[in-house]
Write a protein that holds these residues in place. Structure first.
Motif: not given
Length: 170
Positions: A71-75
């Motif tokens: 659910g997030t772009k950077e991980w």
């Protein structure tokens, strides 16, 4: 070898199968984002923050064998944690489902073929059938990818989205 009807038997084949079954099923679950083994969960961060690079660390659920999205772009994954610059993760993952009766038929076939390829030499003394099963396993995974693609709506790129890769050229 005769078919194995009960893995709890005290035969050499059943004991050998019990020794490899859990790892084999986890491996097959990791091979493809099987729709029948997907799970969704909101995950909160732990209190200890990463030293640098990301704002929070989120524990990976113990039944997770493959992450689909967070659910997030950077991980990124580090150990048994997902590091990200978010307050909550909307985690979609493949879970280590032991409810084989709920599995898609392609997943059940893939596990059967994987077990055949792994156990063939041990049980029969020959690896020929195992090699054939390994080739069939690759075919089943490819078919599953095609079927999953047809069972999902197309993903549209939003009007305002421009890939960073395009801009990196200028």
């Amino acid at each position: 070898e005769r078919p194995l009807n009960n893995i709890d038997q005290e035969t050499t084949t059943a004991i050998s199968m019990r020794n490899v079954y859990d790892q084999a099923s986890e491996n097959v679950l990791r091979l493809h984002p099987w729709s029948c083994a997907r799970k969704r969960q909101q995950v909160s961060p732990i209190t200890t923050r990463p030293s640098f690079g990301y704002a929070n660390a989120f524990p990976i659920p113990s039944d997770c064998v493959r992450i689909i999205s967070v659910g997030t772009k950077e991980w990124e994954v580090e150990g048994r944690y997902i590091l990200a610059n978010a307050d909550v993760l909307e985690l979609v993952y493949i879970w280590n489902s032991d409810r084989e009766q709920e599995w898609d038929s392609a997943l059940a076939e893939a596990l059967t073929l994987h077990l055949t390829s792994e156990m063939c030499k041990t049980i029969t003394g020959s690896s020929a059938s195992g090699e054939v099963a390994a080739v069939k396993l690759r075919e089943v995974i490819q078919q599953a990818k095609t079927i999953n693609g047809m069972e999902r709506p197309s993903q549209n790129i939003s009007d305002g989205y421009v890939s960073e890769l395009i801009w990196s050229r200028y």
